[in-house]
Structure formats: structure tokens, C-alpha cells
Scaffold this active site. Structure first.
Site, PDB file in Angstrom:
ATOM      1  CG  ASN A   1      -1.747   1.224   1.387  1.00 39.34           C
ATOM      2  OD1 ASN A   1      -1.783   2.065   0.482  1.00 39.34           O
ATOM      3  ND2 ASN A   1      -2.436   1.358   2.507  1.00 39.34           N
TER       4      ASN A   1
ATOM      5  CE  LYS B   1      -0.192   3.116   4.732  1.00 35.26           C
ATOM      6  NZ  LYS B   1      -0.078   3.160   6.198  1.00 35.26           N
TER       7      LYS B   1
ATOM      8  CG  HIS C   1      -5.785   1.753   5.156  1.00 35.29           C
ATOM      9  ND1 HIS C   1      -5.332   2.688   6.054  1.00 35.29           N
ATOM     10  CD2 HIS C   1      -4.784   0.855   5.003  1.00 35.29           C
ATOM     11  CE1 HIS C   1      -4.095   2.372   6.408  1.00 35.29           C
ATOM     12  NE2 HIS C   1      -3.741   1.267   5.788  1.00 35.29           N
TER      13      HIS C   1
ATOM     14  CD  GLU D   1      -2.896   5.315   6.795  1.00 29.53           C
ATOM     15  OE1 GLU D   1      -2.857   5.371   5.557  1.00 29.53           O
ATOM     16  OE2 GLU D   1      -1.999   4.763   7.490  1.00 29.53           O
TER      17      GLU D   1
ATOM     18  N   GLY E   1       2.557   2.311  10.762  1.00 31.40           N
ATOM     19  CA  GLY E   1       3.478   3.442  10.608  1.00 31.40           C
ATOM     20  C   GLY E   1       4.191   3.818  11.897  1.00 31.40           C
TER      21      GLY E   1
ATOM     22  CB  SER F   1       5.403  -1.753  11.877  1.00 32.50           C
ATOM     23  OG  SER F   1       4.957  -0.433  12.155  1.00 32.50           O
TER      24      SER F   1
HETATM   25  P1  13P Z   1       3.132   0.420   7.595  1.00 37.32           P
HETATM   26  O1  13P Z   1       3.655  -0.862   7.017  1.00 37.32           O
HETATM   27  O2  13P Z   1       3.841   1.641   7.122  1.00 37.32           O
HETATM   28  O3  13P Z   1       3.007   0.333   9.085  1.00 37.32           O
HETATM   29  O4  13P Z   1       1.627   0.576   7.039  1.00 37.32           O
HETATM   30  C1  13P Z   1       0.759  -0.484   7.135  1.00 37.32           C
HETATM   31  C2  13P Z   1      -0.461  -0.188   6.366  1.00 37.32           C
HETATM   32  O5  13P Z   1      -1.230   0.693   6.711  1.00 37.32           O
HETATM   33  C3  13P Z   1      -0.709  -0.951   5.141  1.00 37.32           C
HETATM   34  O6  13P Z   1      -1.988  -0.716   4.649  1.00 37.32           O
END
Ligand code: 13P
Length: 255
Positions: free
Chosen positions: A11, A13, A96, A98, A174, A214
Site C-alpha cells: 500500500n 498510500k 483502511h 486511515e 506506521g 510495520s
Molecule cells: P506500515 O507498514 O507503514 O506500518 O503501514 C501499514 C499499512 O497501513 C498498510 O496498509
């Protein structure tokens, strides 16, 4: 438990540029072609999807990070599942954290989005996961159950036959703080149990449940060694071709 094909998503983002997106997509596709027994997917930003689909040329799944709950019309700024499919996308992320927590998306909206994704022929990756406050209150498993029941409401097992569930605890995204393989496996069992109640055990055993939060080149093999963890949804580490390639290697050990 049924043998399930590993699924690994990157992803991206709101990262990459037109140039770096294509470079990364080409590298992922080259790597993924060498591992046909792993379903590798990338989720670039919307503006780069069309060019990415062309570069990947079937070497991996390419998907949107979201789709609209509507089919078409006066919905400024939104992208329909049908548009994604028309571009050659084969997957989409739904719910997601977010978007759930950052943009207030509700389970009712996500249920509609899931329906649109299925109607467009996309592989939906439904994201669920608890916040730190919810975890510390001991509500992790209740939240996962509520989110699954809410999003899957009204959808038949047949319609959901391509469903992938991503367990992404919000506190691990994250932050560099990864769930332990034990914690993730326990949450994945809750996903399977809930699907077994909502549908049936045979359906539940076919659904891939992947872990996100992560995941990196160092911890992926440990996570993916657990029977319950069918792969990962990777944010930060999916932006580095070498790191994501190492995570594909780790997923391939399950295949
Ligand atoms: P990270 O791997 O940066 O923690 O993000 C995970 C994520 O939100 C994947 O959709």
C-alpha cells in the site's frame, strides 16, 4: 486448515512520483513474476494507476487504495470501482484505518463499497483492526467482529468468494510497533471464527487473512511462519523495491 495462496500487498498510500511509481512497479512486477504461487498486489496513488497497470502488464495485481460507494454521478473527487476495473485494476482496498479513522468512513459505507468492488470484478481487501484505546480496554476481538459483521452485512458467501481480510491494528501502522506473531495469529483466528459464524467454516477456511502494521524485511518471515497469517499488507517497506522483494521471499516460504 485449507491451503491458501499467500497474498502480499504493497500500500503505497500518498507516496511516489510519476517516475518513482513506474520504477517501483516495474521492479515489483519482475520480482512477482518469479513467484507465481504468491499473489502480489500493489496499491499506487490513483493518478499513477493507469501507467502502473501498463508497466506491470499482468505481473502483479494492481489496485486502488479506495473506491466510491456509488456507481457514478455527482460525487466530486471520488473514483468508482468500475473506473478502476476499466483501467485494468484487479483489486481494491476497502476500509483502511486511515479512511475509517482519518475520514470517518462507517461500516455501512464500507459495506456498500464492498458491493461495488465485487460488482466490478475486483479482489476486495477489507481492512479491520482496533485502536490502541480499544486494545487496552480489552475490546480487540469485539471490534474485529463488529467491523466484519458491519462491512459484510447483506453480502452472500458467493459474492464474497474473492474476499481478502487485512488485520491492521491501528497502533501498529506506521509506528514501527509490530504486533507479535502471537497477537496477530490470535486476531486472525477471530476473523476466521467470525466468518465461520457469518457464513460457514468451509467459506471461512478459504478466506486469506493478512497482517498489516510495520511489516518489514526483518520481521516478515517470523509473522508469515504462523499458520494463521497468510501474508501481509505493507506500507512503508513497500516503497523500497529491495525491502518489498525480501518480503515477497518471506511470503513465498508459505507457498
Ligand atoms: P506500515 O507498514 O507503514 O506500518 O503501514 C501499514 C499499512 O497501513 C498498510 O496498509
Amino acid at each position: 486448515m485449507a491451503q491458501r495462496t499467500p497474498f502480499l500487498g504493497g500500500n503505497w498510500k500518498m507516496n511516489t512520483t510519476p517516475a518513482t511509481a513506474l520504477e517501483l512497479a516495474a521492479a515489483v512486477a519482475t520480482k512477482a513474476r518469479a513467484f507465481p504461487r504468491v499473489d502480489v498486489a500493489i496499491y499506487p496513488p490513483f493518478p499513477f494507476l493507469q501507467a502502473t497497470v501498463a508497466v506491470v502488464a499482468g505481473g502483479a495485481l494492481v489496485g486502488g487504495q479506495d473506491c466510491s460507494s456509488e456507481i457514478a454521478g455527482a460525487f466530486t473527487g471520488q473514483t468508482s470501482a468500475g473506473m478502476l476495473a476499466d483501467l485494468g485494476c484487479t483489486s481494491v482496498l476497502i476500509g483502511h484505518s486511515e479512511r475509517r479513522h482519518g475520514l470517518g468512513e462507517t461500516d455501512a459505507v464500507l459495506s456498500k463499497k464492498l458491493g461495488r468492488a465485487i460488482d466490478a470484478g475486483l479482489v476486495p481487501v477489507l481492512c479491520v483492526g482496533e485502536t490502541l484505546v480499544e486494545r487496552e480496554a480489552g475490546n480487540t476481538h469485539e471490534i474485529i467482529g463488529l467491523q466484519l459483521r458491519g462491512a459484510l452485512a447483506g453480502h452472500s458467501a458467493e459474492a464474497m468468494s474473492r474476499l481478502v481480510v487485512a488485520y491492521e491494528p491501528v497502533w501498529a501502522i506506521g509506528t514501527g510497533r509490530t504486533a507479535t506473531p502471537d497477537d496477530a495469529a490470535e486476531a486472525h483466528r477471530t476473523v476466521h471464527r467470525t466468518l465461520g459464524v457469518l457464513y460457514d467454516v468451509r467459506f471461512s477456511e478459504r478466506v486469506r487473512v493478512i497482517y498489516g502494521g510495520s511489516v518489514n524485511a526483518k520481521n516478515a518471515a517470523d509473522l508469515f511462519s504462523r499458520e494463521e497469517i497468510d501474508g501481509g499488507l505493507v506500507g512503508g517497506a513497500s516503497l523500497q523495491a529491495a525491502d518489498f522483494a525480501a518480503i515477497i521471499d518471506a511470503a513465498s516460504l508459505r507457498a
